[in-house]
Design an enzyme around this catalytic site. Structure first.
Site, PDB file in Angstrom:
ATOM      1  N   ALA A 207       0.814  -1.216   0.000  1.00  0.00           N
ATOM      2  CA  ALA A 207       0.000   0.000   0.000  1.00  0.00           C
ATOM      3  C   ALA A 207       0.850   1.270   0.000  1.00  0.00           C
ATOM      4  O   ALA A 207       0.456   2.284   0.553  1.00  0.00           O
ATOM      5  CB  ALA A 207      -0.981  -0.003   1.176  1.00  0.00           C
ATOM      6  N   SER A 208       2.004   1.224  -0.664  1.00  0.00           N
ATOM      7  CA  SER A 208       2.902   2.379  -0.713  1.00  0.00           C
ATOM      8  C   SER A 208       2.586   3.329  -1.855  1.00  0.00           C
ATOM      9  O   SER A 208       3.151   4.419  -1.926  1.00  0.00           O
ATOM     10  CB  SER A 208       4.353   1.902  -0.859  1.00  0.00           C
ATOM     11  OG  SER A 208       4.522   1.211  -2.093  1.00  0.00           O
TER      12      SER A 208
ATOM     13  N   HIS B 208      -7.965  -2.058  -8.363  1.00  0.00           N
ATOM     14  CA  HIS B 208      -6.979  -1.902  -9.442  1.00  0.00           C
ATOM     15  C   HIS B 208      -7.677  -1.781 -10.797  1.00  0.00           C
ATOM     16  O   HIS B 208      -7.324  -0.919 -11.607  1.00  0.00           O
ATOM     17  CB  HIS B 208      -6.014  -3.091  -9.446  1.00  0.00           C
ATOM     18  CG  HIS B 208      -4.910  -2.973  -8.447  1.00  0.00           C
ATOM     19  ND1 HIS B 208      -3.601  -2.816  -8.809  1.00  0.00           N
ATOM     20  CD2 HIS B 208      -4.929  -2.987  -7.095  1.00  0.00           C
ATOM     21  CE1 HIS B 208      -2.851  -2.740  -7.727  1.00  0.00           C
ATOM     22  NE2 HIS B 208      -3.641  -2.851  -6.670  1.00  0.00           N
TER      23      HIS B 208
ATOM     24  N   ASP C  95       2.098  -6.439 -12.850  1.00  0.00           N
ATOM     25  CA  ASP C  95       1.742  -6.144 -11.469  1.00  0.00           C
ATOM     26  C   ASP C  95       1.169  -7.409 -10.839  1.00  0.00           C
ATOM     27  O   ASP C  95       0.038  -7.771 -11.120  1.00  0.00           O
ATOM     28  CB  ASP C  95       0.728  -5.007 -11.424  1.00  0.00           C
ATOM     29  CG  ASP C  95       0.634  -4.348 -10.062  1.00  0.00           C
ATOM     30  OD1 ASP C  95       1.308  -4.808  -9.116  1.00  0.00           O
ATOM     31  OD2 ASP C  95      -0.113  -3.364  -9.936  1.00  0.00           O
TER      32      ASP C  95
ATOM     33  N   ALA D 114      -1.560  -8.977 -15.240  1.00  0.00           N
ATOM     34  CA  ALA D 114      -1.938  -9.196 -13.850  1.00  0.00           C
ATOM     35  C   ALA D 114      -1.533 -10.601 -13.416  1.00  0.00           C
ATOM     36  O   ALA D 114      -1.887 -11.575 -14.071  1.00  0.00           O
ATOM     37  CB  ALA D 114      -3.442  -9.020 -13.681  1.00  0.00           C
ATOM     38  N   THR D 115      -0.800 -10.692 -12.306  1.00  0.00           N
ATOM     39  CA  THR D 115      -0.294 -11.981 -11.839  1.00  0.00           C
ATOM     40  C   THR D 115      -1.049 -12.538 -10.646  1.00  0.00           C
ATOM     41  O   THR D 115      -0.823 -13.677 -10.260  1.00  0.00           O
ATOM     42  CB  THR D 115       1.195 -11.867 -11.462  1.00  0.00           C
ATOM     43  OG1 THR D 115       1.320 -10.935 -10.389  1.00  0.00           O
ATOM     44  CG2 THR D 115       2.040 -11.423 -12.648  1.00  0.00           C
ATOM     45  N   GLY D 116      -1.930 -11.759 -10.064  1.00  0.00           N
ATOM     46  CA  GLY D 116      -2.633 -12.185  -8.864  1.00  0.00           C
ATOM     47  C   GLY D 116      -3.695 -13.229  -9.152  1.00  0.00           C
ATOM     48  O   GLY D 116      -4.249 -13.291 -10.252  1.00  0.00           O
TER      49      GLY D 116
ATOM     50  N   ASN E 229     -10.740  -0.786 -11.478  1.00  0.00           N
ATOM     51  CA  ASN E 229     -11.505   0.458 -11.569  1.00  0.00           C
ATOM     52  C   ASN E 229     -10.618   1.668 -11.853  1.00  0.00           C
ATOM     53  O   ASN E 229     -11.102   2.663 -12.393  1.00  0.00           O
ATOM     54  CB  ASN E 229     -12.322   0.682 -10.303  1.00  0.00           C
ATOM     55  CG  ASN E 229     -13.500  -0.259 -10.206  1.00  0.00           C
ATOM     56  OD1 ASN E 229     -13.943  -0.838 -11.194  1.00  0.00           O
ATOM     57  ND2 ASN E 229     -14.012  -0.440  -9.003  1.00  0.00           N
TER      58      ASN E 229
END
Length: 173
Positions: A13-14, A51, A84, A35-37, A53
């Protein structure tokens, strides 16, 4: 001049993803969000939605938690890709009991041969205490090694702290 390769590092959250998205948008090229999540619970689903939105319809999103090489190989020098993030990619491989050295070498080779400009986001996990279990220590070490190699390969390396970029290597455009 915009860098061909950028490594963006920061804590949770930086503001690193938001900063990286802004950098990618400044290229004025077709943008790919890699996207890797993986979504396994409501909390992650909510973060993914935030992300998504933030990005407008100009972004092409490719969801790929493991094998980034085919997507990176398919891109042209008239595109820019935001990956990301490296931390989720590494976590996916760790949880799959993959050989991390082999997977890291494949990723680095794919980045090196990618025709598109690339920006990759990763988490700095080495500022905290030593984890109390072997898996967490193994992850911390693997993430540190991955971050070192990504920073070495990138033309620009930036650490984002409280939404502010701190240049570690190269020059901001």
């Amino acid at each position: 001049m915009l860098p061909r390769s950028t490594f963006v590092l920061g804590g949770a959250a930086s503001g690193k993803s938001i900063w990286a998205e802004g950098l990618v948008e400044s290229y004025n090229l077709p943008m790919v969000y890699l996207a890797t999540g993986q979504v396994f619970d409501d909390e992650v689903e909510a973060r993914v939605k935030i992300h998504k939105n933030r990005r407008n319809l100009r972004w092409q999103t490719v969801e790929e938690p493991f094998d980034l090489a085919p997507t990176l190989a398919s891109l042209s020098d008239k595109q820019v890709v935001l990956i990301d993030c490296a931390t989720m990619w590494l976590t996916n491989h760790l949880m799959n009991d993959a050989n991390l050295e082999i997977e890291q070498a494949r990723l680095l080779n794919a980045l090196q041969t990618c025709a598109a400009s690339w920006v990759i986001v990763s988490n700095e996990v080495g500022h905290g205490i030593v984890p109390d279990n072997a898996m967490a220590r193994s992850f911390r070490e693997a993430q540190g090694r991955l971050n070192i190699t990504l920073a070495a390969q990138a033309e620009l390396a930036v650490q984002v702290i409280a939404g502010l970029p701190q240049v570690l290597k190269g020059r901001l455009p």
